[in-house]
Write a protein that holds these residues in place. Sequence first.
Motif, PDB file in Angstrom:
ATOM      1  N   GLN A  31       0.851  -1.197   0.000  1.00 21.92           N
ATOM      2  CA  GLN A  31       0.000   0.000   0.000  1.00 21.92           C
ATOM      3  C   GLN A  31       0.884   1.245   0.000  1.00 21.92           C
ATOM      4  O   GLN A  31       0.502   2.278  -0.522  1.00 21.92           O
ATOM      5  CB  GLN A  31      -0.898  -0.036   1.243  1.00 21.92           C
ATOM      6  N   SER A  32       2.071   1.127   0.638  1.00 20.70           N
ATOM      7  CA  SER A  32       3.057   2.211   0.523  1.00 20.70           C
ATOM      8  C   SER A  32       4.220   1.614  -0.250  1.00 20.70           C
ATOM      9  O   SER A  32       5.073   0.928   0.278  1.00 20.70           O
ATOM     10  CB  SER A  32       3.458   2.748   1.899  1.00 20.70           C
ATOM     11  N   HIS A  40      -1.221   3.437   6.242  1.00 23.78           N
ATOM     12  CA  HIS A  40      -1.955   2.276   6.762  1.00 23.78           C
ATOM     13  C   HIS A  40      -3.002   2.665   7.802  1.00 23.78           C
ATOM     14  O   HIS A  40      -3.717   1.809   8.311  1.00 23.78           O
ATOM     15  CB  HIS A  40      -0.985   1.258   7.380  1.00 23.78           C
ATOM     16  N   GLN A  79       4.271   5.057  10.005  1.00 21.33           N
ATOM     17  CA  GLN A  79       3.416   3.984   9.502  1.00 21.33           C
ATOM     18  C   GLN A  79       3.204   2.840  10.487  1.00 21.33           C
ATOM     19  O   GLN A  79       2.112   2.288  10.573  1.00 21.33           O
ATOM     20  CB  GLN A  79       4.018   3.459   8.202  1.00 21.33           C
ATOM     21  N   GLU A  98      12.908   1.914  10.590  1.00 21.55           N
ATOM     22  CA  GLU A  98      12.837   1.589   9.164  1.00 21.55           C
ATOM     23  C   GLU A  98      12.515   2.846   8.373  1.00 21.55           C
ATOM     24  O   GLU A  98      11.717   3.679   8.818  1.00 21.55           O
ATOM     25  CB  GLU A  98      11.732   0.537   9.008  1.00 21.55           C
ATOM     26  N   ARG A 154       3.259  -7.876   3.048  1.00 22.64           N
ATOM     27  CA  ARG A 154       2.830  -6.586   2.521  1.00 22.64           C
ATOM     28  C   ARG A 154       1.465  -6.217   3.117  1.00 22.64           C
ATOM     29  O   ARG A 154       0.816  -7.035   3.760  1.00 22.64           O
ATOM     30  CB  ARG A 154       2.705  -6.622   0.982  1.00 22.64           C
ATOM     31  N   ALA A 155       1.053  -4.990   2.846  1.00 22.08           N
ATOM     32  CA  ALA A 155      -0.223  -4.508   3.393  1.00 22.08           C
ATOM     33  C   ALA A 155      -1.395  -5.393   2.942  1.00 22.08           C
ATOM     34  O   ALA A 155      -2.278  -5.737   3.722  1.00 22.08           O
ATOM     35  CB  ALA A 155      -0.453  -3.069   2.971  1.00 22.08           C
ATOM     36  N   LYS A 198       8.304  -9.566   9.800  1.00 28.42           N
ATOM     37  CA  LYS A 198       7.158  -8.659   9.920  1.00 28.42           C
ATOM     38  C   LYS A 198       5.984  -9.316   9.215  1.00 28.42           C
ATOM     39  O   LYS A 198       6.000  -9.461   7.990  1.00 28.42           O
ATOM     40  CB  LYS A 198       7.454  -7.327   9.225  1.00 28.42           C
TER      41      LYS A 198
HETATM   42  P1  PGA Z   1       3.425  -1.903   2.461  1.00 27.05           P
HETATM   43  O1  PGA Z   1       3.891  -1.580   3.933  1.00 27.05           O
HETATM   44  O2  PGA Z   1       3.186  -3.347   2.324  1.00 27.05           O
HETATM   45  O3  PGA Z   1       2.188  -1.058   2.290  1.00 27.05           O
HETATM   46  O4  PGA Z   1       4.559  -1.437   1.569  1.00 27.05           O
HETATM   47  C1  PGA Z   1       4.829  -2.306   4.617  1.00 27.05           C
HETATM   48  C2  PGA Z   1       6.076  -1.516   4.939  1.00 27.05           C
HETATM   49  O5  PGA Z   1       6.271  -0.371   4.516  1.00 27.05           O
HETATM   50  O6  PGA Z   1       6.940  -2.057   5.637  1.00 27.05           O
END
Ligand code: PGA
Length: 374
Positions: A42-43, A146, A155, A248, A329-330, A351
């Motif tokens: 998502q990011s 998020h 985030q 991060e 991932r998101a 994660k």
């Molecule tokens: P993402 O977020 O899956 O939306 O990229 C996870 C992260 O930034 O660690």
Amino acid sequence: MSITIRTVKGSIIKDSRGKDTVRAEIVTTKGALFAGAVPSGQSVGGSEIKTQDPVDAVDTIDTHIRGAFEGKTFSSIDEFDSAISSLSSFNSIHIGANAHLPVSIAATHALARSYNLPTWQYISEITGIRPSIPTPMMVMIEGGKHGAFQGVTWQEFLLNAPVDSGIQFLTQLTKILDTKKITYTPGVEGGISIDVESNDQALELFLHVFHDSAHSHTFSIDCAATHSPISSQDLNTLTSNQSLMSIEDPASEEEWDSWSDITKRYGSKILIVGDDLTTTNYDRLHKAIDLRACNALIIKPNQIGSVSQTLKTARLAHRAHIKMIVSHRAGETTDTFIADLGVGIGALSIKSGAPTQKERIAKYMRLEQIKKEM
Ligand code: PGA
Ligand code: ZN
């Protein structure tokens, strides 16, 4: 050992957000079926490998990949992935990460089986890295892209601890939010998005529960600064906390000088983790090592689009003593490949979100299973 492909098939499945994503199946001539599914971010980092529309990605698998692969024999994942990358259609139709990766994951499982090994052990053997069980790095508070509210721009506020401690943490946090009459809703990755005015307020609430928990855990922050910058003063305050393990993306993805400054300043005390900076990309990690821009990185296979490219980056990180954190991932699926990957490349942490959504819990539970297999 090798696998011979009888057929390859793609399909559309829903991710944890209800959005379409791609699953692939490989059936070998021995009649065994192996599957892989791909998540989406998502990011998203600017240098991530491009994806196709999920319907087009399934079409790519069912036509271009299937057509070229039926009846073919492969003895390594490098050989398999290069065969996809060298398809004449690879560039002309831009085979996306979401077409290549699920097939690549399925092939990795199939190859592991041909050696009679669990996938984590196969990965460990081909990378030459000693396997180890990563610690869950679970998001408790979600903000930025998020979150549902504007006040919190960082985030992820993450707890490094066993899954049960994550569940207790969330229970405690919601109790406090109820007492203080603070509005909250579920975040994208199963954590809690809270309606407070600032990152400081969110951090205070997070640390309140953290210090009450009476365990010697640590915590981490994902600033995702590409999408919302963090001030040097905030960085100073944050890093002064003795229980902080890592930060991060404390700077934007192309601010290489800031990354080097931050790593020089704080890198002896905490992990400075590249995510959008490195995007699991060998060349970007190489540059980061040369510039001493980070001392840890996120490993997300769908950022780079295949298992072999992911392992190439992991080998470099291992050689350079860069700590690895394997990540979901998101928008996730119930695929548990990243758990095997994390063990096989000796990642420090994993994660996989808060232990409140089945797509996240599936990875943590696969780790428990691997512990028994070891
Ligand atoms: P993402 O977020 O899956 O939306 O990229 C996870 C992260 O930034 O660690
Ligand atoms: Zn991140």
